[in-house]
Motif scaffolding. Sequence first.
Motif, PDB file in Angstrom:
ATOM      1  N   VAL A  88      30.090  43.937  32.663  1.00 33.06           N
ATOM      2  CA  VAL A  88      30.655  44.674  31.534  1.00 33.06           C
ATOM      3  C   VAL A  88      32.115  44.968  31.837  1.00 33.06           C
ATOM      4  O   VAL A  88      32.441  45.509  32.894  1.00 33.06           O
ATOM      5  CB  VAL A  88      29.914  46.011  31.306  1.00 33.06           C
ATOM      6  N   TYR A  89      32.985  44.579  30.954  1.00 31.00           N
ATOM      7  CA  TYR A  89      34.406  44.867  31.142  1.00 31.00           C
ATOM      8  C   TYR A  89      34.792  46.074  30.295  1.00 31.00           C
ATOM      9  O   TYR A  89      34.764  46.004  29.078  1.00 31.00           O
ATOM     10  CB  TYR A  89      35.251  43.655  30.764  1.00 31.00           C
ATOM     11  N   PHE A  91      37.796  47.998  30.875  1.00 28.69           N
ATOM     12  CA  PHE A  91      39.234  47.978  30.635  1.00 28.69           C
ATOM     13  C   PHE A  91      39.676  46.560  30.276  1.00 28.69           C
ATOM     14  O   PHE A  91      39.177  45.587  30.832  1.00 28.69           O
ATOM     15  CB  PHE A  91      39.996  48.471  31.859  1.00 28.69           C
ATOM     16  N   ASP A  92      40.590  46.498  29.374  1.00 25.76           N
ATOM     17  CA  ASP A  92      41.094  45.218  28.920  1.00 25.76           C
ATOM     18  C   ASP A  92      41.859  44.522  30.046  1.00 25.76           C
ATOM     19  O   ASP A  92      42.554  45.165  30.813  1.00 25.76           O
ATOM     20  CB  ASP A  92      42.037  45.460  27.740  1.00 25.76           C
ATOM     21  N   SER A  93      41.700  43.224  30.117  1.00 22.71           N
ATOM     22  CA  SER A  93      42.424  42.457  31.116  1.00 22.71           C
ATOM     23  C   SER A  93      42.388  41.009  30.654  1.00 22.71           C
ATOM     24  O   SER A  93      41.565  40.655  29.822  1.00 22.71           O
ATOM     25  CB  SER A  93      41.720  42.624  32.461  1.00 22.71           C
ATOM     26  N   GLN A  97      43.629  36.926  34.924  1.00 15.71           N
ATOM     27  CA  GLN A  97      43.763  38.020  35.880  1.00 15.71           C
ATOM     28  C   GLN A  97      42.404  38.399  36.451  1.00 15.71           C
ATOM     29  O   GLN A  97      42.271  38.725  37.632  1.00 15.71           O
ATOM     30  CB  GLN A  97      44.411  39.225  35.191  1.00 15.71           C
ATOM     31  N   THR A 101      40.819  38.165  40.540  1.00 16.14           N
ATOM     32  CA  THR A 101      40.267  39.227  41.389  1.00 16.14           C
ATOM     33  C   THR A 101      39.367  38.630  42.468  1.00 16.14           C
ATOM     34  O   THR A 101      39.121  39.269  43.479  1.00 16.14           O
ATOM     35  CB  THR A 101      39.450  40.262  40.590  1.00 16.14           C
ATOM     36  N   HIS A 104      40.704  38.818  45.920  1.00 17.30           N
ATOM     37  CA  HIS A 104      40.911  40.151  46.520  1.00 17.30           C
ATOM     38  C   HIS A 104      40.544  40.235  48.010  1.00 17.30           C
ATOM     39  O   HIS A 104      41.347  40.683  48.819  1.00 17.30           O
ATOM     40  CB  HIS A 104      40.163  41.203  45.697  1.00 17.30           C
ATOM     41  N   ARG A 112      50.423  39.832  47.504  1.00 18.62           N
ATOM     42  CA  ARG A 112      50.198  39.441  46.108  1.00 18.62           C
ATOM     43  C   ARG A 112      49.553  38.066  46.076  1.00 18.62           C
ATOM     44  O   ARG A 112      49.660  37.307  47.030  1.00 18.62           O
ATOM     45  CB  ARG A 112      51.519  39.360  45.350  1.00 18.62           C
TER      46      ARG A 112
ATOM     47  N   VAL B  80      40.431  55.232  36.029  1.00 15.92           N
ATOM     48  CA  VAL B  80      39.768  54.247  36.878  1.00 15.92           C
ATOM     49  C   VAL B  80      38.612  54.895  37.633  1.00 15.92           C
ATOM     50  O   VAL B  80      37.511  54.353  37.732  1.00 15.92           O
ATOM     51  CB  VAL B  80      40.757  53.638  37.894  1.00 15.92           C
ATOM     52  N   ARG B 208      45.831  46.701  43.784  1.00 15.14           N
ATOM     53  CA  ARG B 208      44.887  45.601  43.588  1.00 15.14           C
ATOM     54  C   ARG B 208      43.456  46.097  43.749  1.00 15.14           C
ATOM     55  O   ARG B 208      42.551  45.663  43.047  1.00 15.14           O
ATOM     56  CB  ARG B 208      45.197  44.478  44.563  1.00 15.14           C
ATOM     57  N   SER B 209      43.261  47.060  44.660  1.00 14.05           N
ATOM     58  CA  SER B 209      41.939  47.668  44.808  1.00 14.05           C
ATOM     59  C   SER B 209      41.557  48.427  43.543  1.00 14.05           C
ATOM     60  O   SER B 209      40.396  48.433  43.135  1.00 14.05           O
ATOM     61  CB  SER B 209      41.923  48.625  45.997  1.00 14.05           C
ATOM     62  N   ASN B 211      42.517  47.672  40.535  1.00 13.31           N
ATOM     63  CA  ASN B 211      42.150  46.648  39.543  1.00 13.31           C
ATOM     64  C   ASN B 211      40.683  46.274  39.696  1.00 13.31           C
ATOM     65  O   ASN B 211      39.951  46.131  38.718  1.00 13.31           O
ATOM     66  CB  ASN B 211      42.969  45.370  39.744  1.00 13.31           C
ATOM     67  N   VAL B 212      40.264  46.096  40.941  1.00 12.21           N
ATOM     68  CA  VAL B 212      38.894  45.685  41.216  1.00 12.21           C
ATOM     69  C   VAL B 212      37.928  46.828  40.894  1.00 12.21           C
ATOM     70  O   VAL B 212      36.859  46.627  40.322  1.00 12.21           O
ATOM     71  CB  VAL B 212      38.787  45.262  42.692  1.00 12.21           C
ATOM     72  N   MET B 215      36.696  47.307  37.441  1.00 13.16           N
ATOM     73  CA  MET B 215      35.640  46.404  36.971  1.00 13.16           C
ATOM     74  C   MET B 215      34.257  46.915  37.329  1.00 13.16           C
ATOM     75  O   MET B 215      33.258  46.253  37.056  1.00 13.16           O
ATOM     76  CB  MET B 215      35.836  45.013  37.583  1.00 13.16           C
ATOM     77  N   SER B 269      46.491  45.786  32.094  1.00 17.22           N
ATOM     78  CA  SER B 269      45.853  46.742  33.002  1.00 17.22           C
ATOM     79  C   SER B 269      45.943  46.348  34.468  1.00 17.22           C
ATOM     80  O   SER B 269      45.167  46.786  35.278  1.00 17.22           O
ATOM     81  CB  SER B 269      44.397  46.947  32.597  1.00 17.22           C
ATOM     82  N   ASP B 270      46.925  45.514  34.824  1.00 20.74           N
ATOM     83  CA  ASP B 270      47.183  45.269  36.238  1.00 20.74           C
ATOM     84  C   ASP B 270      47.915  46.487  36.783  1.00 20.74           C
ATOM     85  O   ASP B 270      49.042  46.778  36.376  1.00 20.74           O
ATOM     86  CB  ASP B 270      48.036  44.006  36.405  1.00 20.74           C
ATOM     87  N   ARG B 272      49.484  47.112  39.348  1.00 20.77           N
ATOM     88  CA  ARG B 272      50.774  46.908  39.998  1.00 20.77           C
ATOM     89  C   ARG B 272      51.909  47.005  38.988  1.00 20.77           C
ATOM     90  O   ARG B 272      53.043  47.294  39.341  1.00 20.77           O
ATOM     91  CB  ARG B 272      50.810  45.548  40.696  1.00 20.77           C
TER      92      ARG B 272
END
Lengths: 258, 327
Positions: A88-89, A91-93, A97, A101, A104, A112, B80, B208-209, B211-212, B215, B269-270, B272
């Motif tokens: 389930v997403y 937040f929009d992305s 992108q 992930t 990661h 980066r 978040v 970056r964490s 961002n993850v 999810m 929503s990145d 960074r």
Amino acid sequence: MNNGLACSALDVRIAGVHVVKDLEFAVRPGDFWALLGPNGIGKTTLLKCLAGLHEPGSGEVLLESRNIAELPRKLLARHIGMLQQHTVYVFDSSVLQTALTGRHPHLGYWEREGHRDLKMAEGALRAVDLAGFAGRSVTGLSGGEARRLAFATLLVQDPEFMLLDEPTNHLDLRHQVHIMGMIRERARQGRHAALAALHDINLAARYCSHVIMLFGDGQWCAGATPDMLSESSLQRLYGCPVERFESSGGPRFHPRAG
Amino acid sequence: MMPTAQRRLLFLLLALLSAASVAIAAAIGSVPLGWDQWWAALLDSGSEFGELVWRLRLPRAAAAWTVGALLSLSGCLMQVLLRNPLADPYILGVSGGASFATLLGMSAGAAAALLPALAWAGALFSILIVFGLARGEGPWSGTRLLLTGVVTASGWAALISLLLTLGSDGSLRGMLFWLIGDLSYARLPSWAPAILLVIFALCFGMARSLNVLAMGETTARLLGEPTRKLLWVVYLLASVLTATAVSIAGNIGFVGLIVPHLMRLLVGSDHRVLLPAAAMFGGLFLVLSDTLARTVLAPRQLPVGVVTALLGVPLFLLLLNRARVKQ
């Protein structure tokens, strides 16, 4: 010798369900395992246990002979990945992108994503037929597209051991065959292995090298696919009469009309 | 992912707009300055209006910018943390504790200089209560944290109502302004920008964490995050940001809810990109809001909290609507 992802005297329970007792089996590079069993028997729990998300009652899960409970999460994520049953997403992305992930666990704190990571993500999106979707928003995807994106993210993560919770859910026939074929191909190349919870016996019969069955009350049974799939074992597994047919690709199974 | 050149341009633009907002705040007020007076005052603090600009307007603008950035950053983190786009910096009761302590101080006639310290003490107390009660054993539970925080916040709200009911008429106005959020007497202690900078650097490092984490916790763990630790770190950082902001300017509403949203709509929503963009935009938004609050009914001054809501609501609805049309 690579000992793969192995269970040693593993005992798993969840909410009154005894999933497995004294489980001993190993997923080795080159293998593609099917995990079969009726609804609510604990297939997802066993996968989570192998991914280090669920603590076993006793026994150990070993990644190349090391207990995964003692390994840092980041290291684990480079070797073991899991496609969850639902994604389930909130937040929009963008699709790209999200696929990125998967990199990661391979990147350092301040690092980066580089050119190589980007190429991997684009390659994975192409592989699951989402090449034109890179800039799209994840919240607007259909069920099947979201599923393929989750699988692409796992490809980008590129763990040796892929745990897949019903990978063909929401997928149309073409994409089911495509994704199962892709997993089998990766395994055959010898560096990867997969364990997929499935409900379609015939996908298991066609694509998987090994099968593990969960019967309830902790009972299980594992081995090479031809030895495992039979009318009697499937009948015991699902509590429903099953009929075997021969096809050009090997045996196929269908429920006997009641 | 936003291309590097585009990202740099965005940050540069926001930095320039921030500087412009402070410059505007220095020029406008109950004593309007002409261009040359304004310029002379900026160059020389000893000039005719130097005192006004350097002792009153610029410190207040600096406080506004810092508070706006603190609240926006905290809002991003809370959203978040709770995986809920409706979360704001005040949702877990940090500001409730701060408000109660401050209002208690006000009704007891404590010196104004003491109030920020009281706010901090109250906020810290509330953070510890929620942290202690929600932590427990077993896996992280966002629901438990949310419920503990929201209920604690309601408890503070009841105590605040009690204080307002019992307060003398003379102290009520001050209390009300503080609760709405007001920068009239705000002084920017030098440690506040330091807190902002340090926490920003930490969050940017773990963007970056984040961002993850956005999810979902399970996904984040599968991608290698020790989430239990990470979530508590995020909770504590967000709380400290909120406590710092509230101790300076009271409960300025809306900035911490709306700025992160606006920025998500604009830059994606990145984290960074989102974190620096939200911090800078939050800062300049509050500077402009406060400038309006000082001038719209001059010589009367409005509490800035009124203006942030009056500006923020239509701006947000407009952008939300536009985003939907675009999709």
